[in-house]
Design a protein around this motif. Structure first.
Motif, PDB file in Angstrom:
ATOM      1  N   ALA A  81      43.413  39.697  41.515  1.00 36.91           N
ATOM      2  CA  ALA A  81      44.415  38.824  40.898  1.00 36.91           C
ATOM      3  C   ALA A  81      43.720  38.048  39.794  1.00 36.91           C
ATOM      4  N   THR A  82      44.201  38.163  38.558  1.00 40.76           N
ATOM      5  CA  THR A  82      43.531  37.545  37.425  1.00 40.76           C
ATOM      6  C   THR A  82      44.543  37.170  36.354  1.00 40.76           C
ATOM      7  N   GLU A 123      46.167  41.758  30.879  1.00 42.48           N
ATOM      8  CA  GLU A 123      47.568  42.158  30.995  1.00 42.48           C
ATOM      9  C   GLU A 123      47.664  43.337  31.962  1.00 42.48           C
ATOM     10  N   LEU A 124      48.872  43.685  32.341  1.00 44.40           N
ATOM     11  CA  LEU A 124      49.062  44.735  33.334  1.00 44.40           C
ATOM     12  C   LEU A 124      48.932  46.136  32.748  1.00 44.40           C
ATOM     13  N   GLU A 125      48.880  46.254  31.422  1.00 46.78           N
ATOM     14  CA  GLU A 125      48.765  47.581  30.804  1.00 46.78           C
ATOM     15  C   GLU A 125      47.332  48.099  30.924  1.00 46.78           C
ATOM     16  N   VAL A 126      47.206  49.425  31.044  1.00 49.01           N
ATOM     17  CA  VAL A 126      45.887  50.047  31.142  1.00 49.01           C
ATOM     18  C   VAL A 126      45.052  49.763  29.902  1.00 49.01           C
ATOM     19  N   ALA A 127      45.686  49.697  28.750  1.00 50.40           N
ATOM     20  CA  ALA A 127      44.945  49.519  27.490  1.00 50.40           C
ATOM     21  C   ALA A 127      44.199  48.200  27.432  1.00 50.40           C
ATOM     22  N   ALA A 131      50.196  25.239  39.659  1.00 47.75           N
ATOM     23  CA  ALA A 131      50.555  25.208  41.082  1.00 47.75           C
ATOM     24  C   ALA A 131      51.270  26.478  41.525  1.00 47.75           C
ATOM     25  N   ASP A 132      52.066  27.086  40.650  1.00 40.38           N
ATOM     26  CA  ASP A 132      52.812  28.265  41.070  1.00 40.38           C
ATOM     27  C   ASP A 132      51.944  29.528  41.118  1.00 40.38           C
ATOM     28  N   SER A 133      50.684  29.437  40.652  1.00 42.13           N
ATOM     29  CA  SER A 133      49.791  30.600  40.700  1.00 42.13           C
ATOM     30  C   SER A 133      48.601  30.404  41.603  1.00 42.13           C
ATOM     31  N   VAL A 134      48.379  29.184  42.068  1.00 40.40           N
ATOM     32  CA  VAL A 134      47.120  28.875  42.723  1.00 40.40           C
ATOM     33  C   VAL A 134      46.939  29.649  44.033  1.00 40.40           C
ATOM     34  N   PHE A 184      37.206  39.298  34.199  1.00 43.29           N
ATOM     35  CA  PHE A 184      38.426  40.099  34.002  1.00 43.29           C
ATOM     36  C   PHE A 184      38.786  40.912  35.245  1.00 43.29           C
ATOM     37  N   ARG A 185      37.914  40.969  36.242  1.00 36.68           N
ATOM     38  CA  ARG A 185      38.188  41.840  37.390  1.00 36.68           C
ATOM     39  C   ARG A 185      38.982  41.149  38.490  1.00 36.68           C
ATOM     40  N   GLY A 186      39.009  39.832  38.488  1.00 36.65           N
ATOM     41  CA  GLY A 186      39.739  39.119  39.533  1.00 36.65           C
ATOM     42  C   GLY A 186      39.088  39.211  40.893  1.00 36.65           C
TER      43      GLY A 186
END
Length: 554
Positions: free
Chosen positions: A75-76, A80-84, A64-67, A94-96
Motif C-alpha cells: 500500500a503506497t 499510480e495503479l498503472e503498470v507504466a 486520517a482516511d488513509s492511515v 515506491f514499493r509500499g
C-alpha cells in the motif's frame, strides 16, 4: 517435493528482504520522510537500533482516511495503479513495504497529522495486528520501531554488535545529509547527539560530516543539461588512498556508485591527481525518470542507468570544468631522507643482494643467488620502517602530550572511536570523546610520537578510526609510508642500506599495503630472450631450484 509456503512463513521471508538489520529500518524511514517533503528530520537510535529507532519529520503526514493502510503490504501513495508508473519512479520509496516490513520485524508505532487536519492518528502494528486510534500531535510524522527481531531469535543472534551498527547508521545518515544539505538534520544515539546539520549548501554539509578543514578544500560543481550534475569535489591536495568519500546520488537517492562514475571523477582530474589516490566528492545527478531504474536491488541503493557511459562522460566534463576555474598550484614539500635502520641481515630465506645500479631514481638493480633482482626502494624501505615501528610500538610507556589536542572527528569516526577506544588504549593511544564533534588526544605511543611526519596527530587518528579492520596495522602502515624514501632520494649508499634493511625483515616480500617489494629474473630467462644457447643456457639461480608444477615465481 515442492510445497507452497504458508502465509506466515512467506511474510517473514519477504520482510527479511526489506529489513534485515536496523540500518535498513533507518534507510526506509528516512526515505519516507524525504518523500513527505520534510524540512526537518530527526533520528534517534537506542541499543544499536535493536531496542528502538525513532524518525521524526515535519512532512506532509498521512490523512486520517488513509492511515489504516499505512502498515499494509504494497500500500503506497507514491505510485499510480498503472503498470507504466513503475518505469517512471520519481520518489525514493515506491514499493509500499517499509512500514509493513518494520511491523513484521518489530513493534511499529506511528503518529501522523497533515498540517490541515484537526487531530492526529496513531497506528500500532505488530505482525498482522494493526490498531488505529486518535491523539493530538504537531504536524508531521513520528515513526518508532522497537524490539527488532525479538520474535526472530535466529535473525537476532546474527546481528552485528551495537557499536558496529551505530557506525553504519551514522555513515548512512551522513550520506543523506550530504545529498540533501538544505534540510535540518539531527542524529541522536542513546541520548547523545552524534550529527547535527542546519540548512546549507553542499560545502556546509561537508563541514557537518567531515569537518571544516575538508569543507575549506572543496570546489563547487554545476553542470546543466539533460543530465544535471551538482555538488562539490575536493581540491587535488585533499585525497585519500580509498574511494570511501566519493558519494553520488541519482534523483535524490544516495547510491552505491558503479565504477564507471568513480573513474569518471578521477579522470576529470587528469594529471592533477596522484596515481592511486581518490578525491572527496559529493555529486547529485538528475536524469529523466525513464532513464533510470531503482527497482534492481532490495535496498534500492543500486540503480540501473539507461546511458551509463553518457552520464559518466557528463560527470567527467563537469569535474574537469570545475577544476579548470580555480588556481590549483601547491607548495612543494621539503624533502628529507629519514635514517635507515641499521641491523645485521638475519632473514633465512631472503638472499643477500649486491647493488649493481639504480633505475629511474627509484628501482634498485641487484644481484643475488645468480639472478637479477629489481627492488622497489620505496616499498622496501616502507616494509623496513613498518616492522621497526611494530617492534617499538609497546617498548616504552606512552608519551603524554604536554597539552591534550582537540581534533575534529566526523560522525563516522566518532562511532568508530566508541567501538575501538579500549583497543587503541591498549597500545598507547588515548583518545576521548569530547562532545560537539571533537575528540581529545591525550597520549601517543612513544615510537610514533618521535616521528617527524607532517600532520602526525591527524594521520594517526584518521588511520585508527578508518574503515580498515585492524586499526593498529592501518596506523603503522600509513606512518611507514610517509617517511619512506621516494623517487629522486635514492643514491648508492641509501640503496645498499635499503637492501640490508629488507633482508633483516621478517616479511620482506611485500610492503604493508600488499605491493611486492621485489621482482626476480634468472640469467637463463635472459639467455632465452636473447636467443642464446650454450653455457648461458644452464639452469642457475631461480631456475636451478625445483618449482612446484604449474607455478612460476616472480
Amino acid at each position: 517435493m515442492i510445497r507452497v509456503l504458508p502465509p506466515q512463513v512467506a511474510r517473514l521471508i519477504a520482510a527479511g528482504e526489506v529489513v534485515s538489520r536496523p540500518l535498513d529500518v533507518v534507510r526506509e524511514l528516512l526515505e519516507n520522510a524525504l518523500d513527505a517533503g520534510a524540512s526537518r528530520i530527526e533520528v534517534e537510535v537506542e541499543g544499536g537500533g535493536l531496542d528502538g529507532i525513532r524518525v521524526r519529520d515535519n512532512g506532509g503526514g498521512i490523512a486520517a482516511d488513509s492511515v489504516a493502510l499505512a502498515a499494509v503490504r504494497h500500500a503506497t501513495s507514491k505510485l499510480e495503479l498503472e503498470v507504466a508508473s513503475v518505469e517512471h519512479v520519481t520518489t525514493l520509496g515506491f514499493r509500499g513495504e517499509a512500514l509493513w516490513a518494520a511491523a513484521q520485524a518489530g513493534e511499529l508505532h506511528l503518529i501522523t497529522r497533515p498540517a490541515a487536519q484537526v487531530g492526529a492518528c496513531v497506528v500500532q502494528a505488530h505482525g498482522e495486528d494493526v490498531q488505529v486510534s486518535r491523539t493530538s500531535a504537531p504536524a508531521g510524522t513520528t515513526v518508532t520501531v522497537r524490539h527488532l527481531f525479538a520474535r526472530l531469535p535466529a535473525r537476532l543472534r546474527t546481528q552485528a554488535p551495537a557499536t558496529t551498527e551505530v557506525r553504519e547508521i551514522t555513515a548512512l545518515f551522513g550520506r543523506y545529509v550530504l545529498h540533501h544539505p538544505g534540510l535540518h538534520w539531527r542524529l541522536t544515539v542513546d541520548g547523545e547527539p552524534r550529527l547535527t546539520h542546519a540548512p546549507a549548501d553542499h560545502r556546509g554539509a561537508v563541514a557537518s560530516v567531515y569537518g571544516p578543514l575538508s569543507a575549506n578544500r572543496v570546489l563547487r560543481v554545476e553542470a546543466q543539461g539533460n543530465v544535471t550534475v551538482r555538488g562539490v569535489v575536493s581540491r587535488p591536495e585533499l585525497t585519500r588512498a580509498r574511494r570511501d568519500r566519493m558519494h553520488f546520488s541519482v534523483n535524490g537517492r544516495p547510491i552505491l556508485a558503479p565504477p564507471e562514475l568513480e573513474r569518471a571523477v578521477i579522470e576529470g582530474y587528469a594529471e592533477l591527481l596522484p596515481g592511486g589516490s581518490a578525491p572527496l566528492c559529493v555529486l547529485d545527478l538528475s536524469v529523466p525518470p525513464g532513464d533510470h531504474n531503482p527497482n534492481v536491488h532490495p535496498a534500492k541503493s543500486v540503480v540501473a542507468l539507461a546511458d551509463l557511459a553518457g552520464v559518466a562522460a557528463r560527470v567527467r566534463e563537469a569535474v574537469a570544468a570545475a577544476l579548470a576555474q580555480h588556481p590549483l598550484a601547491r607548495a612543494a614539500p621539503a624533502l628529507s631522507a629519514p635514517t635507515l635502520p641499521s641491523q645485521a641481515p638475519t632473514h633465512d630465506s631472503f638472499p643477500r643482494l649486491t647493488l649493481v645500479g639504480i633505475y629511474q631514481e627509484l628501482y634498485l638493480l641487484a644481484q643475488g643467488e645468480g639472478d637479477l633482482w629489481v627492488v622497489d626502494a620505496h616499498a622496501a624501505h616502507e616494509r623496513a620502517l613498518y616492522e621497526r615501528l611494530t617492534r617499538e610500538l609497546t617498548d616504552a610507556p606512552p608519551t603524554e602530550l604536554p597539552e591534550p589536542e582537540l581534533l575534529h572527528l566526523t560522525p563516522e569516526q566518532l562511532a568508530a572511536l566508541h567501538e575501538r577506544a579500549a583497543e587503541l588504549h591498549g597500545w598507547g593511544l588515548i583518545l576521548e570523546d569530547f562532545g560537539a564533534g571533537l575528540a581529545r588526544l591525550r597520549t601517543l605511543p612513544a615510537a610514533l610520537a618521535a616521528l617527524s611526519v607532517p600532520r602526525l596527530h591527524e594521520q594517526i587518528v584518521e588511520a585508527a578510526l578508518g574503515q580498515g579492520p585492524d586499526p593498529r596495522r592501518e596506523v603503522l602502515a600509513r606512518l611507514a609510508c610517509a617517511p619512506a624514501l621516494k623517487a629522486g632520494m635514492i643514491d648508492h649508499a641509501r640503496g645498499a642500506a635499503v637492501l640490508d634493511a629488507l633482508m633483516a625483515c621478517d616479511h620482506p616480500w611485500a610492503c604493508p599495503h600488499g605491493r611486492p617489494t621485489t621482482l626476480r629474473l634468472s640469467e637463463r630467462d635472459l639467455a632465452h630472450a636473447f636467443g642464446r644457447r650454450g653455457v648461458r643456457d644452464v639452469a642457475r639461480g631461480r631456475d636451478a631450484e625445483p618449482q612446484p608444477q604449474g607455478e612460476r615465481p616472480v
